[in-house]
Every structure is written in C-alpha cells, then in structure tokens.
Design an enzyme around this catalytic site. Structure first.
Site, PDB file in Angstrom:
ATOM      1  N   GLN A 106     -10.729   9.497   7.137  1.00 47.79           N
ATOM      2  CA  GLN A 106     -10.522   8.090   7.506  1.00 47.79           C
ATOM      3  C   GLN A 106      -9.371   7.521   6.675  1.00 47.79           C
ATOM      4  O   GLN A 106      -8.972   6.385   6.867  1.00 47.79           O
ATOM      5  CB  GLN A 106     -11.788   7.285   7.229  1.00 47.79           C
ATOM      6  CG  GLN A 106     -12.975   7.679   8.093  1.00 47.79           C
ATOM      7  CD  GLN A 106     -14.230   6.944   7.661  1.00 47.79           C
ATOM      8  OE1 GLN A 106     -14.411   5.770   7.954  1.00 47.79           O
ATOM      9  NE2 GLN A 106     -15.096   7.626   6.947  1.00 47.79           N
ATOM     10  N   HIS A 147      -7.754   7.206  11.232  1.00 49.81           N
ATOM     11  CA  HIS A 147      -7.327   5.802  11.169  1.00 49.81           C
ATOM     12  C   HIS A 147      -5.820   5.639  10.947  1.00 49.81           C
ATOM     13  O   HIS A 147      -5.381   4.584  10.511  1.00 49.81           O
ATOM     14  CB  HIS A 147      -8.109   5.071  10.067  1.00 49.81           C
ATOM     15  CG  HIS A 147      -9.574   4.926  10.399  1.00 49.81           C
ATOM     16  ND1 HIS A 147     -10.532   4.650   9.453  1.00 49.81           N
ATOM     17  CD2 HIS A 147     -10.223   5.021  11.579  1.00 49.81           C
ATOM     18  CE1 HIS A 147     -11.726   4.582  10.051  1.00 49.81           C
ATOM     19  NE2 HIS A 147     -11.566   4.813  11.328  1.00 49.81           N
ATOM     20  N   SER A 194     -18.465   5.265   2.791  1.00 52.63           N
ATOM     21  CA  SER A 194     -19.671   4.437   2.833  1.00 52.63           C
ATOM     22  C   SER A 194     -20.358   4.525   4.196  1.00 52.63           C
ATOM     23  O   SER A 194     -21.412   3.932   4.389  1.00 52.63           O
ATOM     24  CB  SER A 194     -19.310   2.982   2.537  1.00 52.63           C
ATOM     25  OG  SER A 194     -18.396   2.525   3.516  1.00 52.63           O
ATOM     26  N   ARG A 212       0.844  -1.213   0.000  1.00 47.83           N
ATOM     27  CA  ARG A 212       0.000   0.000   0.000  1.00 47.83           C
ATOM     28  C   ARG A 212       0.876   1.259   0.000  1.00 47.83           C
ATOM     29  O   ARG A 212       0.618   2.217  -0.694  1.00 47.83           O
ATOM     30  CB  ARG A 212      -0.886   0.064   1.258  1.00 47.83           C
ATOM     31  CG  ARG A 212      -1.745  -1.140   1.542  1.00 47.83           C
ATOM     32  CD  ARG A 212      -3.028  -1.105   0.737  1.00 47.83           C
ATOM     33  NE  ARG A 212      -2.902  -1.660  -0.589  1.00 47.83           N
ATOM     34  CZ  ARG A 212      -2.924  -2.968  -0.883  1.00 47.83           C
ATOM     35  NH1 ARG A 212      -3.060  -3.872   0.037  1.00 47.83           N
ATOM     36  NH2 ARG A 212      -2.820  -3.356  -2.142  1.00 47.83           N
TER      37      ARG A 212
HETATM   38  P1  OAD Z   1     -15.367   2.481   1.594  1.00 52.41           P
HETATM   39  O1  OAD Z   1     -14.598   1.682   0.615  1.00 52.41           O
HETATM   40  O2  OAD Z   1     -16.174   1.780   2.600  1.00 52.41           O
HETATM   41  O3  OAD Z   1     -16.364   3.446   0.824  1.00 52.41           O
HETATM   42  C1  OAD Z   1     -15.924   4.205  -0.273  1.00 52.41           C
HETATM   43  C2  OAD Z   1     -17.003   5.182  -0.673  1.00 52.41           C
HETATM   44  O4  OAD Z   1     -16.494   5.934  -1.747  1.00 52.41           O
HETATM   45  C3  OAD Z   1     -18.304   4.514  -1.157  1.00 52.41           C
HETATM   46  O5  OAD Z   1     -19.415   5.176  -0.566  1.00 52.41           O
HETATM   47  C4  OAD Z   1     -18.271   4.766  -2.675  1.00 52.41           C
HETATM   48  O6  OAD Z   1     -19.573   4.968  -3.216  1.00 52.41           O
HETATM   49  C5  OAD Z   1     -17.464   6.056  -2.739  1.00 52.41           C
HETATM   50  N1  OAD Z   1     -16.786   6.297  -4.016  1.00 52.41           N
HETATM   51  C6  OAD Z   1     -16.322   5.398  -4.931  1.00 52.41           C
HETATM   52  N2  OAD Z   1     -15.758   6.044  -5.970  1.00 52.41           N
HETATM   53  C7  OAD Z   1     -15.847   7.382  -5.695  1.00 52.41           C
HETATM   54  C8  OAD Z   1     -15.449   8.565  -6.379  1.00 52.41           C
HETATM   55  N3  OAD Z   1     -14.820   8.536  -7.559  1.00 52.41           N
HETATM   56  N4  OAD Z   1     -15.732   9.739  -5.802  1.00 52.41           N
HETATM   57  C9  OAD Z   1     -16.369   9.804  -4.602  1.00 52.41           C
HETATM   58  N5  OAD Z   1     -16.756   8.728  -3.911  1.00 52.41           N
HETATM   59  C10 OAD Z   1     -16.511   7.528  -4.462  1.00 52.41           C
HETATM   60  O7  OAD Z   1     -14.316   3.496   2.277  1.00 52.41           O
HETATM   61  P2  OAD Z   1     -14.426   4.266   3.666  1.00 52.41           P
HETATM   62  O8  OAD Z   1     -15.821   4.665   3.960  1.00 52.41           O
HETATM   63  O9  OAD Z   1     -13.395   5.322   3.633  1.00 52.41           O
HETATM   64  O10 OAD Z   1     -10.353   1.676   7.902  1.00 52.41           O
HETATM   65  O11 OAD Z   1     -13.972   3.147   4.665  1.00 52.41           O
HETATM   66  C11 OAD Z   1     -13.828   3.451   6.012  1.00 52.41           C
HETATM   67  C12 OAD Z   1     -12.757   2.632   6.642  1.00 52.41           C
HETATM   68  O12 OAD Z   1     -12.937   1.263   6.313  1.00 52.41           O
HETATM   69  C13 OAD Z   1     -11.358   2.922   6.151  1.00 52.41           C
HETATM   70  O13 OAD Z   1     -10.778   4.061   6.762  1.00 52.41           O
HETATM   71  C14 OAD Z   1     -10.628   1.680   6.496  1.00 52.41           C
HETATM   72  C15 OAD Z   1     -11.653   0.646   6.145  1.00 52.41           C
HETATM   73  O14 OAD Z   1     -11.660  -0.431   6.940  1.00 52.41           O
HETATM   74  C16 OAD Z   1      -9.177   1.252   8.343  1.00 52.41           C
HETATM   75  O15 OAD Z   1      -8.246   0.915   7.636  1.00 52.41           O
HETATM   76  C17 OAD Z   1      -9.089   1.197   9.824  1.00 52.41           C
END
Ligand code: OAD
Length: 230
Positions: free
Chosen positions: A87, A105, A172, A57
C-alpha cells in the site's frame, strides 16, 4: 519449485526508515484533513495544496533509506517466489532489491496525466500546476486517492489467491479494498508482523508483535524451515 510467498506491506514497514505512518500520533495527515490532500475533491478545491503536500513527501523520500525489514524481504527472493503487494507509495522495497512489487496505491516518484490514466512517467522533483503530458493535459501525482478505483486490485487478488505463504506487515488493515485481500488466500500459513496489529476476524493469523525489522529477523528463521528446496 520455490514456494510462492506473498507479502502485503503497509506504512509500518518503512517506519524504521523514518517515513511516518498514517494513523497514529505523528500521522502524515497532521495539519491536513485527509480529504483535503488525498481525494479528487481536495484536488479540485486546491491543487497547489495537494501538489505541495506530495512535493514534500517526495523530497523526504529521497532522504531516507531502506531498513533491515526491506532488505530481509528482498533477500527472501533467493529461497522463495516473492510477490510484494504494497500500500506504500515509497520505493524502499525496490531500493532494497525486491524485483516484484505491485503498488496498490500508486507511486510517489511517478506522475500521471489527469486525462489519460495510463500516461505515467517517472518524477523526482517538485510538480507544479504547469506540468503537462505530451498532449498538453495537466499532470498530477500518481497516487490512488480516497474515492478512486484501485486499478491494480484485480491483479493483486489474482496474485494472493495462489500464495503458499502470506506475510502481512506494518498495516493497520483499515483501508479498503486493500484490507480485503487477505480473505482471498488459501495459504495455510499467514503471518502478521506489527507491534500493534489490528484484530482480524474469521481468519487464523500467526501474530508476530514486533517492529518490522525485529519481526522479519524472527520470521526469516521460521520461513527457512518452510522452504521446499532445502
Ligand atoms: P497505517 O498508518 O494505517 O498503519 C501503520 C501500521 O504500522 C500500524 O498497524 C502500526 O501499528 C504499524 N507500525 C508502526 N510502526 C511500525 C514498525 N516499526 N514496524 C512495523 N509496523 C509498525 O498505514 P497503512 O495501513 O499502510 O493510502 O495505511 C493504509 C493506507 O492508508 C495508505 O496506503 C494510505 C493511507 O490512507 C493512500 O494514500 C491511498
């Protein structure tokens, strides 16, 4: 005085830079169970696997660049008192020029001691099982794993409480406690930029169903009308 703008960002803000999101078809965890690479149990079971995962990564991060969404967010500092609560463990907000970023995070480009939690140093290369802190204790990635406390949660909660405007972007809203932060704001205007946003109950959100770059271009125009000093 500039209005206080708090941005809650997630993996989607970096998607157009080429960083994969976590949930979704090509999620980062592909090939690995989350608990194997992102939990204290995984670390105790197979440190090499965890180190390899984050080494990959980290190497990938050094090949990507901030996109227009990061850049627009950085430019907003001219007109707003911007606080980013992310995050994300990447440094793309900082590289775009944002000066006030709280990494809920952790950070991929940092290492921390496995014993002294506040021993945190910059780390750009690969990490091995032989890397140690100044007292000879092993280093680990500076990432908050599942099942661990989120040390900056109180600071993030304090920050969002006094926001005038909130933007949620590219998350998400599945991971707690981060997903609870939005319930601590009294801001009248909360925007949520995401092509596939989560449904959030009990709170009124202005949805901008678009990618981060398109959505931020659109939102910047709206925000300019909400500046105090124009
Ligand atoms: P997710 O992978 O859960 O969600 C990503 C979000 O980005 C989704 O709602 C997609 O619809 C959106 N998305 C995708 N492409 C996009 C784009 N081009 N523009 C805007 N949005 C887009 O990621 P997070 O919510 O960040 O934690 O996940 C939260 C945590 O889960 C992370 O910080 C990580 C993971 O486990 C740790 O590593 C502790």
């Amino acid at each position: 005085m500039k209005k206080k703008l708090v941005i809650l960002s997630g993996a989607g803000v970096s998607a157009e830079s080429g960083v994969q999101t976590f949930r979704g078809g090509n999620g980062l965890w592909d090939g690995h169970k989350v608990e194997d690479v992102a939990s204290p149990r995984g670390w105790n079971m197979n440190q090499q696997l965890v180190l390899d995962f984050y080494n990959k990564r980290r190497a990938e991060l050094l090949t990507v660049e901030p996109n227009d969404a990061h850049k627009i967010i950085a430019e907003l500092e001219k007109d707003f008192d911007v606080h980013i609560i992310t995050q994300n463990v990447d440094d793309l907000h900082e590289r775009a020029g944002s000066t006030n970023v709280l990494h809920l995070h952790g950070e991929l480009l940092k290492a921390r001691s496995t014993v002294k939690e506040d021993y945190v140093i910059d780390w750009f290369g690969d990490m091995t099982e032989d890397d140690i802190d100044d007292e000879g204790d092993q280093l680990r990635p500076h990432i908050v794993w599942f099942g661990e406390d989120v040390p900056l949660m109180n600071a993030a909660t304090r920050t969002i409480k006094t926001a005038d405007i909130v933007i949620i972007i590219g998350t998400s809203m599945q991971v707690y406690p981060a997903a609870n932060l939005v319930f601590h704001t009294h801001a009248p205007d909360i925007y949520y930029v995401d092509p596939d946003p989560a449904k959030v109950d009990d709170i009124e959100l202005n949805y901008i169903k678009a990618s981060a770059t398109k959505g931020m271009k659109q939102l910047k125009k709206l925000l300019m009308k909400k500046r105090v000093n124009d």
